[in-house]
Scaffold this motif. Sequence first.
Motif, PDB file in Angstrom:
ATOM      1  N   ARG A 678       0.827  -1.180   0.039  1.00  0.00           N
ATOM      2  CA  ARG A 678       0.020   0.102  -0.112  1.00  0.00           C
ATOM      3  C   ARG A 678       0.981   1.241   0.028  1.00  0.00           C
ATOM      4  O   ARG A 678       0.562   2.167  -0.657  1.00  0.00           O
ATOM      5  CB  ARG A 678      -0.909   0.195   1.222  1.00  0.00           C
ATOM      6  N   ASP A 679       2.004   1.008   0.894  1.00  0.00           N
ATOM      7  CA  ASP A 679       3.060   2.373   0.839  1.00  0.00           C
ATOM      8  C   ASP A 679       3.445   2.565  -0.594  1.00  0.00           C
ATOM      9  O   ASP A 679       3.687   3.674  -1.064  1.00  0.00           O
ATOM     10  CB  ASP A 679       4.148   2.117   1.837  1.00  0.00           C
ATOM     11  N   VAL A 680       3.892   1.451  -1.353  1.00  0.00           N
ATOM     12  CA  VAL A 680       4.270   1.687  -2.516  1.00  0.00           C
ATOM     13  C   VAL A 680       3.393   2.318  -3.639  1.00  0.00           C
ATOM     14  O   VAL A 680       3.666   3.291  -4.497  1.00  0.00           O
ATOM     15  CB  VAL A 680       4.932   0.430  -3.085  1.00  0.00           C
ATOM     16  N   LEU A 681       2.064   1.636  -3.470  1.00  0.00           N
ATOM     17  CA  LEU A 681       1.119   2.011  -4.308  1.00  0.00           C
ATOM     18  C   LEU A 681       0.594   3.650  -4.184  1.00  0.00           C
ATOM     19  O   LEU A 681       0.353   4.264  -5.154  1.00  0.00           O
ATOM     20  CB  LEU A 681      -0.268   1.202  -4.161  1.00  0.00           C
ATOM     21  N   ALA A 682       0.894   4.297  -3.036  1.00  0.00           N
ATOM     22  CA  ALA A 682       0.498   5.381  -2.636  1.00  0.00           C
ATOM     23  C   ALA A 682       1.518   6.431  -3.311  1.00  0.00           C
ATOM     24  O   ALA A 682       1.249   7.712  -3.492  1.00  0.00           O
ATOM     25  CB  ALA A 682       0.695   5.587  -1.053  1.00  0.00           C
ATOM     26  N   ARG A 683       2.737   5.632  -3.768  1.00  0.00           N
ATOM     27  CA  ARG A 683       3.735   6.675  -4.595  1.00  0.00           C
ATOM     28  C   ARG A 683       2.946   6.923  -5.846  1.00  0.00           C
ATOM     29  O   ARG A 683       3.845   7.910  -6.557  1.00  0.00           O
ATOM     30  CB  ARG A 683       5.060   6.231  -4.625  1.00  0.00           C
ATOM     31  N   ARG A 684       2.099   6.353  -6.284  1.00  0.00           N
ATOM     32  CA  ARG A 684       1.603   6.762  -7.800  1.00  0.00           C
ATOM     33  C   ARG A 684       0.594   7.863  -7.510  1.00  0.00           C
ATOM     34  O   ARG A 684      -0.181   8.055  -6.933  1.00  0.00           O
ATOM     35  CB  ARG A 684       0.835   5.472  -8.231  1.00  0.00           C
ATOM     36  N   SER A 685       1.172   8.936  -8.441  1.00  0.00           N
ATOM     37  CA  SER A 685       0.181  10.155  -8.283  1.00  0.00           C
ATOM     38  C   SER A 685      -1.113  10.213  -8.735  1.00  0.00           C
ATOM     39  O   SER A 685      -2.092  10.632  -8.210  1.00  0.00           O
ATOM     40  CB  SER A 685       0.861  11.294  -9.105  1.00  0.00           C
ATOM     41  N   ASP A 686      -1.543   9.105  -9.723  1.00  0.00           N
ATOM     42  CA  ASP A 686      -2.849   8.807 -10.387  1.00  0.00           C
ATOM     43  C   ASP A 686      -3.856   7.836  -9.405  1.00  0.00           C
ATOM     44  O   ASP A 686      -4.559   7.698  -9.646  1.00  0.00           O
ATOM     45  CB  ASP A 686      -2.793   8.566 -11.804  1.00  0.00           C
ATOM     46  N   PHE A 687      -3.148   7.168  -8.330  1.00  0.00           N
ATOM     47  CA  PHE A 687      -3.949   6.274  -7.448  1.00  0.00           C
ATOM     48  C   PHE A 687      -4.590   6.930  -6.369  1.00  0.00           C
ATOM     49  O   PHE A 687      -3.642   7.714  -5.731  1.00  0.00           O
ATOM     50  CB  PHE A 687      -3.173   4.977  -7.001  1.00  0.00           C
ATOM     51  N   LYS A 688      -5.881   6.842  -5.996  1.00  0.00           N
ATOM     52  CA  LYS A 688      -6.443   7.545  -5.060  1.00  0.00           C
ATOM     53  C   LYS A 688      -6.233   6.475  -3.711  1.00  0.00           C
ATOM     54  O   LYS A 688      -6.256   5.526  -3.694  1.00  0.00           O
ATOM     55  CB  LYS A 688      -7.683   7.726  -5.259  1.00  0.00           C
ATOM     56  N   LEU A 689      -6.048   7.605  -2.694  1.00  0.00           N
ATOM     57  CA  LEU A 689      -5.637   6.873  -1.222  1.00  0.00           C
ATOM     58  C   LEU A 689      -6.558   5.978  -0.688  1.00  0.00           C
ATOM     59  O   LEU A 689      -6.497   4.820  -0.287  1.00  0.00           O
ATOM     60  CB  LEU A 689      -5.348   7.890  -0.422  1.00  0.00           C
ATOM     61  N   GLU A 690      -7.945   6.289  -0.898  1.00  0.00           N
ATOM     62  CA  GLU A 690      -8.979   5.816  -0.425  1.00  0.00           C
ATOM     63  C   GLU A 690      -9.309   4.310  -1.227  1.00  0.00           C
ATOM     64  O   GLU A 690      -9.489   3.305  -0.700  1.00  0.00           O
ATOM     65  CB  GLU A 690     -10.468   6.483  -0.272  1.00  0.00           C
TER      66      GLU A 690
END
Lengths: 697, 200
Positions: A678-690
Amino acid sequence: MSLTLLLEKYDVSTEEGLQKALNEIEKEECEVNEALSSALSRACTLEGRLRSASQAYSKLGEVKNDAQVAADMVDKTAALARDVSAKVRQLDLARSRVAECQRRVHDLIDLRVCSAGVEAAIKAQDYETAAAHVSRFLSMEPGSVAAARARGPDPRTDMDAAARTLRDQLRIKFEEAAKIEDDASVERLFRLFPEIGRAEEGVELLTRHLAAQLEASLRRAGQSRSGGAVFADTLTRALETAAATVERLRRLLPPHGHMLLVQGLRGLQPTVCSSVRRIWSELAPRPRFRPPQDKPDPLRLEPALSELALALSRMQLYFNFLRRRPEVTVNEHDPSLSEEARAESVRVIDRMIAESDMTLTAQEHLAHYLELERYFLEESVNKAIKLSAGEDSGAGLVDDVFYITRKVIRRAISTGSVDGMCAVMNEAGAQLERAARALRKGLSVTPHDVLPLAPPRTTPAPAPSEAELYLAHLAEAEAGAEWTERLATEACVEAEAAVRASAGACDKLRSCAAGLSGAAASFRAVTELGVSSLRAALLPAVTAWADALVDPDSDVDEMCVTDELSEEAGALPAALDTLADTLRGRLAAAGDLLLAGLMDDLLTRAHRTMLRNTYDRRGGLATERRCRRVSLWAGTGAPSVRERARSLSAAAALLSLERLEHAPDALPPAALTPAAARDVLARRSDFKLEDIKRLKL
Amino acid sequence: MEDYKFLFKVVLVGNAGVGKTCLVRRFTQGLFPPGQGATIGVDFMIKTVEVDGEKVKLQIWDTAGQERFRSITQSYYRSAHALILVYDISCQPTFDCLPDWLREIEEYANNKVLRILVGNKTDREDREIPRHIGEDFAQRHGMYFLETSAKEAENVERLFMEIAVELMEQAKCKELPKYDGSLGPINGKTSSETSCCLRS
């Protein structure tokens, strides 16, 4: 049933009653008749039994009479036997008295012959016969002599006087024969001493004679000085002469004379000691120098050292030779001798050796040898360290020191002295640690560009000459640990084989050899230091590479030709290949250790940077491409590095996803924890946190 | 492999006849062998003791006091963890030689080695060196001090046990997890500022 009862039971007044009573009476009559007939039938059996019983009774009477007769006979026989054995005893006594009498008669006859013969034999200088008479007299029963004394003048006075005369004569003759070196007479006369009960005196005379002869031959042996190793040769000749004399003494002694041998050895030892002392003080090589002003080249000491070691081993050999003499004698003549008696003779010899001056000489000799050996070792290692610190010849320190220490340890083993071996092993350990310290000094400063790992997009600078030297030092430290371990094992095996030592001595040797292993640990520590210095020196380049590895802004256009893409992704593996090639030729295990360390640094940094960067899909794709290539490269390396590269590659794969929902399928099993993913995915600017939070991983 | 957590080398030095061998025998075998001959070269004994529930193996090197063995005995100084310097309280010359021994220790031993001064033979009536003289000497030279009697088994066990405890503490300070074959010295606080006398 009685008549009264019958009358009561039945009413006899009536016909019917009478009839019933009659029936009853008839029934009873029948029963009585049956009982009577059965009693009558048993009567004849009883009669038969009575008859046989009366017959048996009469027979028993006969048996009793017979038994009485037998008992009387046994009593008579016993009394007879007692009488016979008493008589036999008397006979025995009589016979033994007769035998005693006969022996005494013989003794008395012999005594007369001896007393008469001994004087005559002595006068005729027939010492063998005279000694045989005395020997006969000595072997007589005291009772016979007492009996002879009771009948007339005391024969002992005559015999003792004769024995004394004979002894004096033998001594005089022995000394005369010894003076003119008539060995045949000496040996003949020596053999007569045990017969007249004076074996110790004979051994004393013989030992004195042999010692005088030995003294003369030792002086001769000490005078012929020729050849190179005069000291060792002279000492060897002297000890060989001494050993030959010991053997001659041993052959002359009567069988069962192992304690006489010990007495003889004691008699000879002072002569050997003084000769050894003389040779040692006159001939031992004593290179004169006075450090620190006067320091001769260690190589010049080598001949003296070899000679001293050889001479020491000769002395040890001679001691061992002496120690084994009683055992050899006992095995030849008296194999049934008790263990205690054997041990006692060895103890006496050991004490004699320990107290002899030759032991003292050997100890002084050992001290002198050790002093020289220490100087040789120290100076040789000094020279090697000085040489290795020179401009060009970097390599070879460990080679040299290993060669020197091995030579010195082997020389010490050749002395046969356990204490000498232990001391030299201790010194060798100290010198090896010095060599390790010298290497450590060489590894304390890491030269620039020591290894070909330039930051990305630069060409590696040519390695300076110090770099080669540095790597060579590191390789030496690595080899030093291995060689020192080998030296310790080898020294232990060789030393134990050389001395066939007791358990205590082996423990001592092993413990001192463990000191060498201690030096190996120092070499290992130096290797570790070198590896971590190199790791530190390469850290800037490694950091730059790590940042480039997870760089979100790819310079390469997505539309570019695949060649270019592949070149960009393969830059780090190519640089790592160059590095690994360089290490492979120069270092062994340390090279692998260093590579693993560098990869660890690189992957840790890359992971951390990745979690700080922000990626779009294109940047993610480029990062994924690069990380995949690194993971492939690490696939052949250490397992821990492989795992970390795999997890970095998995993280990069998450960054390159087209849609967030693909994440669960893109994640390889056990590569990342859900939280880390999840930490890694959060680094993608176009993926929403929720959305990321809702994702089921 | 034996089961022990620490291995320490203890070396005894001092003039001939001060009772080094008797101290070692008393400690390792519980014996007092009268009429002990002079030691030849170096003798070697081992005793495993327990300190705070941990096994400590003491390797005790008993050296010969006579001059001619000096080149053998000196080679043992370097790897020693503790050096016991022994004198005879009833024999002034053995005390007078202490400075020579200290010079030798300075030259050959590691400067961090644990050094203990021992005045032996307290059972003797004819004492020549008062206790405080020995104590002063030890204090001046940064050594521990103890008076013993191998004959009466006085303070002998204590001497070696205190060494084991001290060395173990030093080893723990340095976080030596286990004896690793390295006979290097243990860095410890044996210099003069922390040294004190073991008081009985």
